[in-house]
Each structure stands twice: as C-alpha cells, then as structure tokens.
Motif scaffolding. Structure first.
Motif, PDB file in Angstrom:
ATOM      1  N   ILE A   1      -7.522   3.710  -4.430  1.00 30.80           N
ATOM      2  CA  ILE A   1      -8.810   4.066  -3.649  1.00 30.80           C
ATOM      3  C   ILE A   1      -8.871   5.183  -2.912  1.00 30.80           C
ATOM      4  O   ILE A   1      -8.054   5.798  -2.624  1.00 30.80           O
TER       5      ILE A   1
ATOM      6  N   HIS B   1     -18.020  -4.838   1.637  1.00 26.62           N
ATOM      7  CA  HIS B   1     -17.107  -5.072   0.687  1.00 26.62           C
ATOM      8  C   HIS B   1     -15.931  -5.731   1.101  1.00 26.62           C
ATOM      9  O   HIS B   1     -15.583  -5.608   2.284  1.00 26.62           O
TER      10      HIS B   1
ATOM     11  N   HIS C   1     -15.974  -5.485   5.248  1.00 29.26           N
ATOM     12  CA  HIS C   1     -16.217  -4.290   6.327  1.00 29.26           C
ATOM     13  C   HIS C   1     -16.865  -3.411   5.391  1.00 29.26           C
ATOM     14  O   HIS C   1     -17.233  -3.288   4.117  1.00 29.26           O
TER      15      HIS C   1
ATOM     16  N   ARG D   1       0.861  -1.059   0.071  1.00 31.97           N
ATOM     17  CA  ARG D   1      -0.015   0.064   0.162  1.00 31.97           C
ATOM     18  C   ARG D   1       0.720   1.149  -0.055  1.00 31.97           C
ATOM     19  O   ARG D   1       1.850   1.194   0.808  1.00 31.97           O
TER      20      ARG D   1
ATOM     21  N   ARG E   1      -2.854  -7.348  -8.840  1.00 28.03           N
ATOM     22  CA  ARG E   1      -3.959  -6.519  -8.916  1.00 28.03           C
ATOM     23  C   ARG E   1      -4.018  -5.418  -8.292  1.00 28.03           C
ATOM     24  O   ARG E   1      -4.072  -5.109  -7.279  1.00 28.03           O
TER      25      ARG E   1
ATOM     26  N   ALA F   1     -11.546  -6.582  -0.528  1.00 33.93           N
ATOM     27  CA  ALA F   1     -10.414  -6.882  -1.483  1.00 33.93           C
ATOM     28  C   ALA F   1     -10.684  -8.677  -1.631  1.00 33.93           C
ATOM     29  O   ALA F   1     -10.589  -9.209  -0.804  1.00 33.93           O
TER      30      ALA F   1
ATOM     31  N   GLN G   1      -9.553 -10.180   1.822  1.00 35.73           N
ATOM     32  CA  GLN G   1      -9.603  -9.473   3.060  1.00 35.73           C
ATOM     33  C   GLN G   1     -10.841  -9.311   3.810  1.00 35.73           C
ATOM     34  O   GLN G   1     -11.897  -9.852   3.416  1.00 35.73           O
TER      35      GLN G   1
ATOM     36  N   THR H   1     -12.215  -6.567  -6.185  1.00 36.86           N
ATOM     37  CA  THR H   1     -13.215  -6.188  -5.147  1.00 36.86           C
ATOM     38  C   THR H   1     -14.422  -7.152  -5.058  1.00 36.86           C
ATOM     39  O   THR H   1     -15.284  -7.282  -6.071  1.00 36.86           O
TER      40      THR H   1
HETATM   41  O1  AKG Z   1      -8.604  -3.218  -2.621  1.00 34.49           O
HETATM   42  C1  AKG Z   1      -9.798  -3.537  -2.546  1.00 34.49           C
HETATM   43  O2  AKG Z   1     -10.385  -4.103  -3.534  1.00 34.49           O
HETATM   44  C2  AKG Z   1     -10.652  -2.879  -1.444  1.00 34.49           C
HETATM   45  C3  AKG Z   1      -9.944  -2.574  -0.193  1.00 34.49           C
HETATM   46  C4  AKG Z   1     -10.552  -1.909   0.721  1.00 34.49           C
HETATM   47  O3  AKG Z   1     -11.706  -2.001   0.678  1.00 34.49           O
HETATM   48  C5  AKG Z   1      -9.843  -1.334   1.983  1.00 34.49           C
HETATM   49  O4  AKG Z   1      -8.646  -1.711   2.133  1.00 34.49           O
HETATM   50  O5  AKG Z   1     -10.304  -0.674   2.743  1.00 34.49           O
END
Ligand code: AKG
Length: 261
Positions: free
Chosen positions: A199, A184, A113, A61, A195, A186, A110, A145
């Motif tokens: 964001i 949602h 959330h 990130r 990928r 990742a 992920q 996502t």
């Molecule tokens: O990378 C994604 O597809 C979503 C990431 C996300 O929702 C987040 O890290 O809050």
C-alpha cells in the motif's frame, strides 16, 4: 465487482477522476511479480499480528520499506502508476503511508475510512492519490479491498451503506489507484490463505506525511536510493521556501553532506 481498465485504451486518469479509482490489471512482468512475492515472504517472516482493530488483529504490517525496498522498487516507480499520480498531485509529491499488509485467514472486515481523513482539510481538497498493489490475487473471499465507487465526491459525514461497496477483484501484479477521499477498507478474509498487498500513499508536498520516511530511512540509506525515490521520500522541497535545509535545496545538501563525511 469493480471494473478494470486497460490503461492503453481507456483514459485511466478520466476513470480515476470520475469514479475515484481505477484498476490497472497485470502491470508486472512474471519476474517482477516473483521478486515482489519473495520480498514480501522475507519481510513477513518474523512479523506478528497488529495490536489494534483498525490495522487488524489477524493482519501483519511491515513499515519503513524505503530502507529495504528489494523486489518492491519496480512497484513504487511503475511508469503508468507514476503518470497517474503525477496527473492528480502535480510533479512534486511525496509518499504518505507506505506498508506491506498481510491479511491472514480469520481477519474480519476493516473499519471503512478514507485515507485523507487524517488531514483536517475540506473534503474537496484532493490531498492524496494512493495505490494498492495486489501481491496475491485479490478475490471476493480472501479480503480484497472493498470500495464505494464515486464516494470521493461525497460531502463530509456521508458514509457508505453495505450495498454501495464493491470488492476490487484483481490478479496478483495488478494495482488499484484511488483518491485519498474514496471510502474503502480491507475486506474480510474467509479463506485459508493470506492476502498480501503493498500500500503506497502519495500526498501533496506541503502536508506532513503519515510516515516519517526521512527519519525511518536515514541519510545513508537515502543516499543509496535513486533521485526519484529520494524525492518521493520527501527530500524534494515543496517550493523554494518550503522544505529547505539551512536555506539550501535538500538534495544538494544531502549530496554535499555525503562528500564532506
Ligand atoms: O489492505 C487493504 O485492502 C486496505 C488497507 C487500508 O485501507 C488501510 O489500512 O488504510
């Protein structure tokens, strides 16, 4: 699979209101996409994996993007996206979390959330409208996502079941705009390639943004941004009495501090 909308034909704002998300396919020109991909390459060059399960231990990130916008600038101010966000949050709003996320091979799903969960607000409050830009194609296998359509209307405490999730499959250069109340995450990356996504959260002007863009960017860099991006960085006051500097409009204060330095 999440359906896409042609913003010129289907009222995207209505889809966003109804479903909690709208996919806007292929918004970028080839040149804009190439520049965004190049910028992502250069930013990720020396970045290591995150150190926690939420961000993802096989995910890289990059934050504090306003001081190094490069090829991302057209994405942050894309007129169609800006119109949708403004329709949801009003003329004055600000960036929340803003980051490049690279989900590498081997990264699992992920935790699910909703982004506005960081605020102790009733579920009904639409505090955020967010955008995920596909820097690479989003596929079922590479960590697209996953979202739970309609979940922005769910009451507090209801969580999505596996069968309620759909992947946001879209070509690079597309964006999904979604409510901060939409559940949602990742997805899992089961491929051999990364990928990447930009964001970009937007929040109401009277909330503390997840990222402190003013400190991260600094006065000098803020002055180098366009007035629109400065407003989005959080320089714009929420009202005459909220977000001022020494009783003054922050934009005027910034420009004056520049003249007198
Ligand atoms: O990378 C994604 O597809 C979503 C990431 C996300 O929702 C987040 O890290 O809050």
């Amino acid at each position: 699979m999440a359906e896409t909308a042609d913003i010129d034909h289907i009222p995207a704002a209505a889809a966003l209101q109804e479903d909690g998300f709208v996919v806007l396919p292929a918004l970028l020109s080839d040149e804009q996409l190439t520049a965004a991909v190049r910028h992502a390459d250069s930013l990720l060059h020396s970045v290591g994996w995150s150190d926690n399960d939420f961000d993802g231990r096989r995910t890289r990130r990059v934050y504090s993007l306003l001081s190094r916008l490069g090829g991302f600038e057209p994405l942050l101010i894309h007129p169609q996206v800006r119109r949708l966000v403004t329709a949801r949050l009003g003329e004055v709003h600000q960036f929340g979390m803003l980051f490049l996320s690279a989900v590498d091979p081997g990264q699992g799903s992920q935790p699910l959330h909703f982004d506005a969960g960081v605020y102790p607000l009733p579920r009904e409050v639409e505090a955020e409208t967010n955008v995920i830009w596909a820097v690479d194609d989003f596929t079922v296998d590479n960590g697209a996502t996953v979202i739970a359509p309609g979940s922005h209307r769910w009451p507090a405490g209801r969580r999505p079941q596996q069968h309620e999730l759909v992947p946001v499959v879209m070509p690079a250069g597309s964006a999904v705009v979604y409510s901060g109340r939409l559940w949602h995450a990742a997805g899992e990356n089961r491929t051999q390639t990364t990928r990447r996504a930009l964001i970009c959260e937007h929040v109401l002007p009277w909330l503390r943004p997840a990222d402190n863009h003013i400190l991260a960017t600094g006065v000098e860099q803020l002055l180098s941004l366009t007035p629109e991006l400065r407003r989005l960085a959080g320089v714009a006051p929420a009202s005459k009495y909220l977000g001022v500097v020494a009783g003054q409009d922050p934009e005027q204060w910034l420009l004056q501090s520049n003249r007198s330095s």
